[in-house]
Design an enzyme around this catalytic site. Structure first.
Site, short mmCIF file in Angstrom:
data_model
loop_
_atom_site.label_atom_id
_atom_site.label_comp_id
_atom_site.label_asym_id
_atom_site.label_seq_id
_atom_site.Cartn_x
_atom_site.Cartn_y
_atom_site.Cartn_z
N TYR A 180 70.70 -10.25 -6.04
CA TYR A 180 69.66 -11.40 -6.10
C TYR A 180 70.28 -12.55 -5.68
CZ TYR A 180 66.89 -15.17 -8.11
OH TYR A 180 66.05 -16.21 -8.18
N TYR B 90 69.92 -19.60 -13.14
CA TYR B 90 69.01 -20.45 -14.20
C TYR B 90 69.91 -20.23 -15.40
CZ TYR B 90 64.81 -20.52 -16.97
OH TYR B 90 63.83 -20.99 -17.86
N ALA C 242 21.68 -17.36 -0.61
CA ALA C 242 22.88 -16.71 -1.60
C ALA C 242 22.15 -16.87 -3.07
CB ALA C 242 23.95 -17.53 -1.44
N GLU D 294 6.38 -5.94 5.44
CA GLU D 294 7.44 -5.27 4.60
C GLU D 294 7.11 -3.68 4.23
OE1 GLU D 294 10.25 -6.98 3.45
OE2 GLU D 294 9.67 -7.89 5.02
N ALA E 152 77.73 -5.58 -2.68
CA ALA E 152 76.77 -4.84 -3.48
C ALA E 152 76.65 -5.50 -4.88
CB ALA E 152 76.94 -3.39 -3.66
N GLY F 80 11.85 -4.60 6.55
CA GLY F 80 10.47 -5.04 7.24
C GLY F 80 10.59 -4.45 8.58
N ARG G 201 22.77 -4.52 -8.52
CA ARG G 201 23.41 -3.22 -8.23
C ARG G 201 24.94 -3.23 -8.34
NH1 ARG G 201 20.27 -0.91 -3.26
NH2 ARG G 201 19.41 -2.69 -3.10
N GLN H 132 18.01 -22.67 -6.26
CA GLN H 132 16.75 -21.74 -6.27
C GLN H 132 16.77 -21.39 -7.66
OE1 GLN H 132 16.05 -17.97 -4.41
NE2 GLN H 132 14.00 -18.43 -4.27
C1 UD1 Z 1 14.16 -8.86 3.34
C2 UD1 Z 1 13.05 -9.22 4.45
C3 UD1 Z 1 12.89 -7.86 5.38
C4 UD1 Z 1 14.14 -7.52 5.83
C5 UD1 Z 1 15.45 -7.26 4.90
C6 UD1 Z 1 16.83 -7.30 5.58
C7 UD1 Z 1 11.59 -10.56 3.31
C8 UD1 Z 1 10.31 -10.63 2.70
N1 UD1 Z 1 12.06 -9.27 3.65
O1 UD1 Z 1 13.60 -8.04 2.61
O2 UD1 Z 1 12.11 -7.81 6.04
O3 UD1 Z 1 14.13 -6.15 6.57
O4 UD1 Z 1 15.53 -8.62 3.97
O5 UD1 Z 1 17.85 -6.92 4.67
O6 UD1 Z 1 12.14 -11.60 3.85
N2 UD1 Z 1 16.92 -14.13 -1.90
C9 UD1 Z 1 17.05 -15.44 -2.30
N3 UD1 Z 1 16.38 -15.61 -3.24
C10 UD1 Z 1 15.03 -14.96 -3.42
C11 UD1 Z 1 14.91 -13.57 -2.63
C12 UD1 Z 1 15.94 -13.35 -1.89
O7 UD1 Z 1 18.09 -16.03 -2.06
O8 UD1 Z 1 14.06 -15.62 -4.24
C13 UD1 Z 1 18.14 -13.75 -0.93
C14 UD1 Z 1 18.62 -12.50 -1.47
O9 UD1 Z 1 19.94 -12.91 -2.23
C15 UD1 Z 1 19.18 -11.61 -0.09
C16 UD1 Z 1 18.03 -12.12 0.98
O10 UD1 Z 1 17.62 -13.22 0.53
O11 UD1 Z 1 20.41 -12.28 0.38
C17 UD1 Z 1 17.11 -11.04 1.36
O12 UD1 Z 1 16.51 -10.79 -0.15
P1 UD1 Z 1 16.06 -9.23 -0.47
O13 UD1 Z 1 15.17 -9.20 -1.68
O14 UD1 Z 1 17.22 -8.29 -0.39
O15 UD1 Z 1 14.96 -8.84 0.65
P2 UD1 Z 1 14.47 -7.50 1.14
O16 UD1 Z 1 13.37 -7.10 0.08
O17 UD1 Z 1 15.77 -6.77 1.25
#
Ligand code: UD1
Ligand code: MG
Length: 458
Positions: A368, A389, A13, A156, A382, A141, A19, A77
């Site tokens: 009321y 209050y 998360a 990917e 009515a 992917g 976006r 992270q």
């Molecule tokens: C990823 C998968 C892809 C899959 C797709 C499905 C990888 C490399 N690719 O791609 O194969 O089809 O999801 O939606 O895993 N996130 C973090 N920290 C990070 C990076 C990502 O928490 O450093 C979380 C993002 O918030 C998100 C999820 O991981 O919830 C996926 O990350 P995102 O960058 O959207 O991966 P995709 O490129 O879409």
């Protein structure tokens, strides 16, 4: 999976959600009134995990404060270096002997049945991968299989060649595998790819190289694995979610006039033969018993609606109880602590707050009632107002059984109308109205003889 293998859930998360164009972290945006991340946590909790680790980053403290669940382990992270790097942040809390299940905070409608299936595929020795065949797999992917149909690796979109791009089987990102194996593979990830990221997906080829079979499972519908990146996708997902809520209610015996025009933002418990007209919003914990009908454009939050109640259009009901066979509305507002015993008629432009309304009592027009204990069989005229209050404190009004108030009565609390009292129209009641008697404020009526209405000057 043997019964004794503990489940460790990892939810990613940390994503920024650029976006969404929002100050609110993406995973806190509400779907059906509940943060996206909370949907994922709830689905995971149905699997009774031994541990749940949420990897957070963007909007950190706000995410922790909003979710506020002491059973969750939070792992930060600091820099977003890819999905593999993100999972790695959770690993110090993951048990070697566990099955680790990886979920996403922005994939809210994942179903726990699908996840159990995936975990069963993984067992103790295999890797379970959730994949989906997409008509348009752009951005996902791709799942590469050998001539025997065995999964070999994931590539990917940005790293794929033209043959690989033709594959429609796509990676949902959700997978389950033994904790120790996951730890081992994550430690070997490299970021020498098109995006310069540590890809979680690279562990698939490592598993295959280590002789670990990759077994796939699939969601019952695409919406289960759809991620949210924009407000437009959020709106689409809201419709899908509400459609599912409507289907669930209909399956339980509720008639919904238009399943595309009902909003459920909480937990709704229903009986049968309930009818719900268009644009009804049900929030929080709402209990609706048999044979209730709810008219158009009503909002009902944290309330109990007992059997046979009719709620006419345009009512707002919050933290209230509506007793059996009562008729409410149109245009009634029941505020917190409004308890109707049953058989009541509550009518147009009536507001009731923190009051007990006895069996069969009627409050039909422009009234009321606040901080009141009302007996049964009462008829409120009515425009009756309880003046509860005094500018500093609230006071209660007591209205006995079978009282009748005339139109435009003001009951200045604390005050009491005894059982069977009748109160004349326009009375300002400042002292007790004795039981069984007629009480009225007498202002002598006079007539000004010969008085002329002002006329317009020519
Ligand atoms: C990823 C998968 C892809 C899959 C797709 C499905 C990888 C490399 N690719 O791609 O194969 O089809 O999801 O939606 O895993 N996130 C973090 N920290 C990070 C990076 C990502 O928490 O450093 C979380 C993002 O918030 C998100 C999820 O991981 O919830 C996926 O990350 P995102 O960058 O959207 O991966 P995709 O490129 O879409
Ligand atoms: Mg993505």
């Amino acid at each position: 999976m043997s019964q004794s293998t503990p489940l460790n859930v990892i939810i990613l998360a940390a994503g920024q959600g650029t976006r969404m164009k929002s100050k609110l972290p993406k995973v806190l945006h509400p779907l059906g009134g509940k943060p996206l991340l909370a949907h994922v946590i709830d689905a995971a909790n149905l699997l009774k995990p031994a541990k749940m680790v949420v990897v957070y980053g963007h909007g950190g403290q706000q995410v922790l404060d909003t979710i506020n669940d002491s059973s969750i382990v939070w792992a930060e992270q600091k820099e977003q270096l890819g999905t593999g790097h993100a999972v790695n942040q959770a690993m110090s809390d993951i048990d070697d002997k566990s099955i680790a299940l990886i979920l996403y905070g922005d994939v809210p409608l994942i179903n726990s049945t699908t996840l159990s299936d995936l975990i069963n595929q993984a067992g103790n020795d295999s890797l379970g991968l959730l994949t989906v065949h997409l008509e348009d797999p752009t951005g996902y992917g791709r799942i590469a299989r050998d001539q025997h149909g065995q999964v070999k690796y994931i590539v990917e979109q940005k790293d794929a060649n033209s043959e690989e791009l033709k594959i429609s089987e796509s990676n949902t990102g959700i997978l389950a595998v033994n904790g120790a194996k996951l730890r081992h593979w994550l430690s070997q990830l490299k970021n020498n790819n098109a995006q310069g990221e540590y890809y979680l997906t690279d562990i698939i080829a490592m598993a295959v190289a280590d002789g670990v079979e990759v077994k796939t499972a699939h969601p019952a519908s695409e919406t289960e694995v759809m991620g949210i990146n924009s407000r437009s996708q959020l709106a689409m997902m809201e419709r899908a979610f509400q459609r599912q809520n409507a289907e669930d209610l209909m399956a339980k015996g509720v008639t919904i006039i238009d399943p595309d025009r009902i909003e459920v933002r909480g937990d709704v418990e229903v009986g049968t033969d309930i009818t719900i007209d268009v644009n009804v919003v049900l929030e929080g914990k709402v209990k609706i018993a048999d044979n209730v009908s709810i008219g158009a454009n009503c909002v009902i939050r944290d309330s109990v609606i007992e059997a046979g109640v009719e709620i006419k259009p345009m009512c707002v009901i919050e933290e209230a109880t509506v007793g059996k066979e009562a008729i409410v509305g149109p245009y009634s507002r029941l505020r917190p602590g409004a308890n109707l015993a049953g058989g009541n008629h509550i009518g147009n432009f009536v507001e009731i707050k923190n009051s007990n309304i006895g069996q069969g009592s009627k409050v039909n027009h422009l009234t009321y009632i606040g901080d009141t204990d009302m007996g049964s069989g009462v008829n409120i005229g009515a425009g009756t107002i309880t003046a509860n209050y005094d500018g500093a404190n609230k006071h209660r009004t007591t209205i006995g059984d079978n009282v009748s108030t005339g139109s435009n009565t003001v009951l200045v609390a604390p005050v009491k109308a005894g059982q069977g009292a009748t109160i004349g129209a326009g009375t300002v009641l400042r002292k007790e109205a004795p039981a069984g008697e007629l009480t009225l404020s007498v202002v002598k009526q006079k007539t000004i003889e010969g008085w002329k209405r002002p006329a317009k000057k020519k």
